[in-house]
Write an enzyme that holds these catalytic residues in place. Structure first.
Site, PDB file in Angstrom:
ATOM      1  N   ASN A  14      58.799 -26.213 -13.184  1.00 43.77           N
ATOM      2  CA  ASN A  14      58.704 -24.917 -13.667  1.00 43.77           C
ATOM      3  C   ASN A  14      60.011 -24.776 -14.506  1.00 43.77           C
ATOM      4  O   ASN A  14      61.059 -24.778 -14.146  1.00 43.77           O
ATOM      5  CB  ASN A  14      58.713 -23.966 -12.519  1.00 43.77           C
ATOM      6  CG  ASN A  14      59.021 -22.350 -12.983  1.00 43.77           C
ATOM      7  OD1 ASN A  14      59.002 -22.153 -14.129  1.00 43.77           O
ATOM      8  ND2 ASN A  14      59.574 -21.726 -12.089  1.00 43.77           N
ATOM      9  N   LYS A  16      61.199 -22.667 -16.260  1.00 42.81           N
ATOM     10  CA  LYS A  16      61.618 -21.323 -16.513  1.00 42.81           C
ATOM     11  C   LYS A  16      61.963 -20.886 -17.847  1.00 42.81           C
ATOM     12  O   LYS A  16      61.250 -21.501 -19.023  1.00 42.81           O
ATOM     13  CB  LYS A  16      62.853 -21.367 -15.912  1.00 42.81           C
ATOM     14  CG  LYS A  16      62.510 -21.553 -14.132  1.00 42.81           C
ATOM     15  CD  LYS A  16      63.634 -20.947 -13.125  1.00 42.81           C
ATOM     16  CE  LYS A  16      63.441 -21.965 -12.166  1.00 42.81           C
ATOM     17  NZ  LYS A  16      63.987 -21.288 -10.750  1.00 42.81           N
ATOM     18  N   HIS A  99      55.842 -15.472  -8.889  1.00 43.22           N
ATOM     19  CA  HIS A  99      57.128 -16.446  -8.750  1.00 43.22           C
ATOM     20  C   HIS A  99      58.045 -15.483  -8.333  1.00 43.22           C
ATOM     21  O   HIS A  99      58.134 -14.347  -8.665  1.00 43.22           O
ATOM     22  CB  HIS A  99      57.625 -17.112  -9.938  1.00 43.22           C
ATOM     23  CG  HIS A  99      58.766 -18.269  -9.753  1.00 43.22           C
ATOM     24  ND1 HIS A  99      59.898 -17.683  -9.685  1.00 43.22           N
ATOM     25  CD2 HIS A  99      58.925 -19.299  -9.523  1.00 43.22           C
ATOM     26  CE1 HIS A  99      60.737 -18.723  -9.410  1.00 43.22           C
ATOM     27  NE2 HIS A  99      59.973 -19.813  -9.121  1.00 43.22           N
ATOM     28  N   GLU A 101      61.272 -14.950  -8.800  1.00 42.53           N
ATOM     29  CA  GLU A 101      61.891 -14.407 -10.051  1.00 42.53           C
ATOM     30  C   GLU A 101      61.303 -13.438 -10.806  1.00 42.53           C
ATOM     31  O   GLU A 101      61.898 -12.407 -11.197  1.00 42.53           O
ATOM     32  CB  GLU A 101      62.472 -15.541 -11.100  1.00 42.53           C
ATOM     33  CG  GLU A 101      63.591 -16.334 -10.385  1.00 42.53           C
ATOM     34  CD  GLU A 101      63.441 -17.890 -11.058  1.00 42.53           C
ATOM     35  OE1 GLU A 101      63.061 -18.149 -12.050  1.00 42.53           O
ATOM     36  OE2 GLU A 101      64.334 -18.645 -10.482  1.00 42.53           O
ATOM     37  N   GLU A 170      57.497 -21.185  -1.376  1.00 41.48           N
ATOM     38  CA  GLU A 170      59.141 -21.199  -1.983  1.00 41.48           C
ATOM     39  C   GLU A 170      59.849 -19.868  -1.265  1.00 41.48           C
ATOM     40  O   GLU A 170      60.089 -18.701  -1.659  1.00 41.48           O
ATOM     41  CB  GLU A 170      58.896 -20.851  -3.518  1.00 41.48           C
ATOM     42  CG  GLU A 170      58.242 -21.715  -4.159  1.00 41.48           C
ATOM     43  CD  GLU A 170      58.624 -21.957  -5.758  1.00 41.48           C
ATOM     44  OE1 GLU A 170      59.036 -23.186  -5.938  1.00 41.48           O
ATOM     45  OE2 GLU A 170      58.626 -20.872  -6.388  1.00 41.48           O
ATOM     46  N   GLY A 176      67.071 -22.446  -6.330  1.00 40.69           N
ATOM     47  CA  GLY A 176      68.020 -22.883  -7.189  1.00 40.69           C
ATOM     48  C   GLY A 176      69.406 -22.786  -6.470  1.00 40.69           C
ATOM     49  O   GLY A 176      70.385 -22.832  -7.257  1.00 40.69           O
ATOM     50  N   SER A 216      64.812 -26.017  -4.119  1.00 35.39           N
ATOM     51  CA  SER A 216      65.715 -27.192  -4.441  1.00 35.39           C
ATOM     52  C   SER A 216      65.328 -28.819  -4.273  1.00 35.39           C
ATOM     53  O   SER A 216      65.768 -29.367  -3.467  1.00 35.39           O
ATOM     54  CB  SER A 216      67.020 -26.901  -3.473  1.00 35.39           C
ATOM     55  OG  SER A 216      67.437 -25.485  -3.945  1.00 35.39           O
TER      56      SER A 216
HETATM   57  C1  PEP Z   1      61.462 -22.733  -8.762  1.00 35.29           C
HETATM   58  O1  PEP Z   1      61.727 -21.847  -9.646  1.00 35.29           O
HETATM   59  O2  PEP Z   1      60.033 -22.539  -8.382  1.00 35.29           O
HETATM   60  C2  PEP Z   1      62.184 -23.611  -8.020  1.00 35.29           C
HETATM   61  C3  PEP Z   1      61.848 -24.091  -6.870  1.00 35.29           C
HETATM   62  O3  PEP Z   1      63.427 -23.774  -8.526  1.00 35.29           O
HETATM   63  P1  PEP Z   1      64.432 -24.874  -7.932  1.00 35.29           P
HETATM   64  O4  PEP Z   1      63.718 -26.318  -7.762  1.00 35.29           O
HETATM   65  O5  PEP Z   1      65.567 -25.045  -8.968  1.00 35.29           O
HETATM   66  O6  PEP Z   1      65.077 -24.510  -6.718  1.00 35.29           O
END
Ligand code: PEP
Length: 256
Positions: A14, A16, A99, A101, A170, A176, A216
């Site tokens: 992803n 973003k 997601h 976000e 998630e 993040g 992460s």
């Molecule tokens: C994500 O944006 O779905 C995500 C898991 O980000 P990160 O790997 O940076 O934590």
């Protein structure tokens, strides 16, 4: 109809709202060179919307697939700034829905997530439904209730499990932050989600659905997640912008 089979893990990148066009093309080209034909894993890239056409062109004929990070729930019409799932046909095969976000920064409700899921399925695209608890739910012991609600509302009106369906677990507090869930904790949540799918669509669907862990994930910790029986790959944010790290994560999934 979904048939039971050994699950092939899938790793999604992803991106973003990152990467200028030339950098995006460079990363697509590099990833194609490194990962095309890698057996034992599906690789799915979610570039920013303006680069979806480039992603399709660069990856055409390879084993890598293109997904959109979002889509609206109407297929066309007077909805300035939005993109209907039908408009993605021929460019993307998958659409990420819900997601965190989108849910947190853009106020997307579970009702809206459900609308989007139905529209994505109606357009013949494969949804990747992201669910995950905020820290407050985790602290108050409401993680499973929250996951159940996100999944139930997200799948409302979808009477059979979409072919190729992917759920991304998630936890919000892990996205993040550099603070990944423990593999054991992620496994427990993914197993719970698989049970919810089985409850809704039957045992075969529960066995077939692929459930990713996201939050992460990096080249160092990926294998510990993939060793878990109910974790079928990862949704990767930050590390997906680094070709070497993302390729290492995909290889770890392929080896699992
Ligand atoms: C994500 O944006 O779905 C995500 C898991 O980000 P990160 O790997 O940076 O934590």
């Amino acid at each position: 109809m979904v048939s039971p089979m050994a699950r092939v893990p899938v790793v999604g990148g992803n991106w973003k709202m990152n990467l200028a066009r030339s950098a995006a093309r460079d990363l697509l080209t590099t990833l194609r060179g490194t990962l095309d034909g890698l057996e034992g894993v599906g690789v799915l890239l979610f570039p920013p919307a303006p680069w979806l056409g480039d992603a399709h062109d660069v990856l055409e004929g390879s084993s890598l697939r293109v997904g959109a990070q979002n889509a609206y729930w109407e297929q066309k019409g007077a909805f300035t700034g939005e993109v209907g799932p039908a408009m993605l046909q021929g460019t993307a095969t998958h659409v990420l829905v819900g997601h965190s976000e989108r849910r947190i920064l853009f106020g997307e409700t579970v009702w809206e997530t459900g609308q989007k899921m139905r529209a994505v399925c109606a357009a013949g695209l494969t949804p990747v439904l992201a669910v995950g608890e905020p820290l407050s739910d985790r602290r108050s012991g409401r993680t499973e209730a929250g996951l159940r609600r996100q999944l139930t509302e997200g799948m409302r009106g979808i009477t059979s499990m979409p072919e190729g369906f992917i759920v991304a677990y998630e936890p919000v507090w892990a996205i993040g932050t550099g603070e990944a869930a423990t593999p054991e904790d992620a496994q427990a949540r993914c197993k719970f989600l698989r049970g919810l799918i089985a409850e809704r669509y039957g045992d075969d669907a529960g066995e077939a659905v692929r459930i990713q862990y996201g939050g992460s994930v990096n080249a160092e910790n990926a294998a510990s997640f993939f060793a878990q029986p109910d974790i079928d790959g990862a949704l990767v944010g930050g590390a997906s912008l680094d070709a070497d790290a993302f390729a290492a994560i995909c290889r770890a999934a392929a080896a699992s």
